[in-house]
Enzyme design. Structure first.
Site, PDB file in Angstrom:
ATOM      1  N   HIS A 254      29.866  14.599  88.913  1.00 15.89           N
ATOM      2  CA  HIS A 254      30.133  14.431  90.296  1.00 15.89           C
ATOM      3  C   HIS A 254      31.455  15.324  90.880  1.00 15.89           C
ATOM      4  CE1 HIS A 254      26.321  12.105  89.862  1.00 15.89           C
ATOM      5  NE2 HIS A 254      26.663  11.495  89.414  1.00 15.89           N
TER       6      HIS A 254
ATOM      7  N   ASN B 143      25.523  14.830  79.197  1.00 12.73           N
ATOM      8  CA  ASN B 143      25.191  13.737  80.188  1.00 12.73           C
ATOM      9  C   ASN B 143      26.724  13.568  80.155  1.00 12.73           C
ATOM     10  OD1 ASN B 143      25.196  11.758  81.307  1.00 12.73           O
ATOM     11  ND2 ASN B 143      24.129  10.124  80.238  1.00 12.73           N
TER      12      ASN B 143
ATOM     13  N   PRO C 147      31.580   9.750  80.447  1.00  7.39           N
ATOM     14  CA  PRO C 147      32.818   8.616  80.082  1.00  7.39           C
ATOM     15  C   PRO C 147      31.256   7.710  80.698  1.00  7.39           C
ATOM     16  CG  PRO C 147      32.877   9.300  82.245  1.00  7.39           C
ATOM     17  CD  PRO C 147      32.213  10.511  80.959  1.00  7.39           C
ATOM     18  N   ASN C 148      32.505   6.293  79.692  1.00 10.42           N
ATOM     19  CA  ASN C 148      31.510   4.724  79.598  1.00 10.42           C
ATOM     20  C   ASN C 148      29.837   5.035  79.131  1.00 10.42           C
ATOM     21  OD1 ASN C 148      33.862   4.188  81.839  1.00 10.42           O
ATOM     22  ND2 ASN C 148      32.606   5.084  83.043  1.00 10.42           N
TER      23      ASN C 148
ATOM     24  N   GLU D 121      20.770  19.277  81.833  1.00 15.79           N
ATOM     25  CA  GLU D 121      21.849  17.835  81.939  1.00 15.79           C
ATOM     26  C   GLU D 121      20.859  16.834  81.869  1.00 15.79           C
ATOM     27  OE1 GLU D 121      23.193  16.818  87.156  1.00 15.79           O
ATOM     28  OE2 GLU D 121      22.575  18.853  86.335  1.00 15.79           O
TER      29      GLU D 121
ATOM     30  N   ARG E 132      20.262   7.378  94.128  1.00 16.67           N
ATOM     31  CA  ARG E 132      21.820   6.178  94.005  1.00 16.67           C
ATOM     32  C   ARG E 132      22.514   6.916  95.112  1.00 16.67           C
ATOM     33  NH1 ARG E 132      23.412   5.296  87.879  1.00 16.67           N
ATOM     34  NH2 ARG E 132      24.507   3.619  89.935  1.00 16.67           N
TER      35      ARG E 132
ATOM     36  N   HIS F 211      20.425  12.493  83.104  1.00 12.50           N
ATOM     37  CA  HIS F 211      21.167  10.997  82.884  1.00 12.50           C
ATOM     38  C   HIS F 211      20.426  10.439  83.220  1.00 12.50           C
ATOM     39  CE1 HIS F 211      24.037  13.639  85.638  1.00 12.50           C
ATOM     40  NE2 HIS F 211      23.782  14.646  85.888  1.00 12.50           N
ATOM     41  N   LEU F 212      20.660   9.043  82.580  1.00 10.86           N
ATOM     42  CA  LEU F 212      19.728   7.682  82.315  1.00 10.86           C
ATOM     43  C   LEU F 212      19.231   7.271  83.604  1.00 10.86           C
ATOM     44  CD1 LEU F 212      22.489   5.999  80.205  1.00 10.86           C
ATOM     45  CD2 LEU F 212      19.748   6.882  79.703  1.00 10.86           C
ATOM     46  N   SER F 213      19.947   7.205  84.550  1.00  5.44           N
ATOM     47  CA  SER F 213      19.168   6.950  86.142  1.00  5.44           C
ATOM     48  C   SER F 213      18.860   8.233  86.914  1.00  5.44           C
ATOM     49  CB  SER F 213      20.276   5.962  87.007  1.00  5.44           C
ATOM     50  OG  SER F 213      21.244   6.697  87.095  1.00  5.44           O
TER      51      SER F 213
ATOM     52  N   ASP G 205      32.680  24.940  84.302  1.00  3.40           N
ATOM     53  CA  ASP G 205      33.293  26.308  84.459  1.00  3.40           C
ATOM     54  C   ASP G 205      33.568  26.634  82.805  1.00  3.40           C
ATOM     55  OD1 ASP G 205      34.065  26.651  86.739  1.00  3.40           O
ATOM     56  OD2 ASP G 205      36.377  26.265  86.081  1.00  3.40           O
TER      57      ASP G 205
ATOM     58  N   TYR H 189      20.595   0.943  83.808  1.00  3.86           N
ATOM     59  CA  TYR H 189      20.944   2.123  82.310  1.00  3.86           C
ATOM     60  C   TYR H 189      20.327   1.697  80.905  1.00  3.86           C
ATOM     61  CZ  TYR H 189      24.944   3.914  85.297  1.00  3.86           C
ATOM     62  OH  TYR H 189      25.280   4.448  86.099  1.00  3.86           O
TER      63      TYR H 189
ATOM     64  N   ARG I  16      26.322  10.568  94.055  1.00  2.17           N
ATOM     65  CA  ARG I  16      26.147  11.195  93.645  1.00  2.17           C
ATOM     66  C   ARG I  16      24.621  11.359  93.071  1.00  2.17           C
ATOM     67  NH1 ARG I  16      26.782   7.016  89.162  1.00  2.17           N
ATOM     68  NH2 ARG I  16      27.262   5.190  89.768  1.00  2.17           N
TER      69      ARG I  16
ATOM     70  N   ALA J 161      29.462  10.556  85.086  1.00  2.00           N
ATOM     71  CA  ALA J 161      30.671  10.298  86.639  1.00  2.00           C
ATOM     72  C   ALA J 161      31.085  11.921  87.126  1.00  2.00           C
ATOM     73  CB  ALA J 161      31.717   9.541  87.177  1.00  2.00           C
TER      74      ALA J 161
ATOM     75  N   ARG K 233      26.313  -2.662  79.575  1.00  2.00           N
ATOM     76  CA  ARG K 233      27.168  -1.881  80.962  1.00  2.00           C
ATOM     77  C   ARG K 233      26.177  -1.885  81.791  1.00  2.00           C
ATOM     78  NH1 ARG K 233      28.133   3.372  82.601  1.00  2.00           N
ATOM     79  NH2 ARG K 233      28.944   3.743  85.207  1.00  2.00           N
TER      80      ARG K 233
END
Length: 147
Positions: free
Chosen positions: A80, A74, A10-11, A98, A107, A100-102, A87, A23, A111, A77, A18
């Protein structure tokens, strides 16, 4: 030739617009192009998928079984909050990196918990768009080591 799936949650369709201070300014389309090109350099086919919907992400993971050799995820959200994604990863029995950009560990405290990390072969975070290249390299090395 290995086949890798890059899944974005998402996003992430709003990358470049954004919160660029968090990001970056690279768009998702640019990231996907970079992933496909880097995959070619690695001798891998790379396909990309993005959705804002948890069920669609789960469907993409399920659909990877028997088609792809590994996944870069990625989950945004959902990292978390989604036991369902966790699953699904276990169910497809494919290695997942896994991403993540940040740096999620630097943070907000909510997170810091990842439902993906316990079922992933590894986690890359904090390197911005370059993290996708690192994730593809790591996944390819993992697959080569498993052969």
């Amino acid at each position: 030739m290995s086949s890798l799936l890059v899944v974005n949650g998402p996003n992430l369709n709003l990358l470049g617009q954004r919160q660029p201070q968090v990001y970056g300014r690279t768009t998702l389309a640019e990231i996907e192009q970079n992933c496909i090109a880097h995959g070619q350099r690695l001798g891998c086919e790379v396909q990309c998928f993005q959705s804002n919907h948890e069920g669609a992400l789960i469907d993409a993971l399920h659909g990877a079984r028997g088609v792809h050799d590994g996944i870069v995820l990625n989950a945004g959200a959902y990292t978390h909050s989604s036991i369902a994604l966790m699953d699904a990863i276990v169910s497809v029995e494919l290695p997942v990196v896994e991403l993540h950009l940040s740096n999620i560990h630097a943070r907000e405290s909510f997170r810091h918990k990842s439902y993906i990390a316990p079922v992933a072969v590894g986690q890359i975070c904090g390197f911005g768009a370059h993290g996708y290249i690192l994730a593809l390299d790591a996944l390819k090395a993992h697959l080569d080591g498993a052969k």
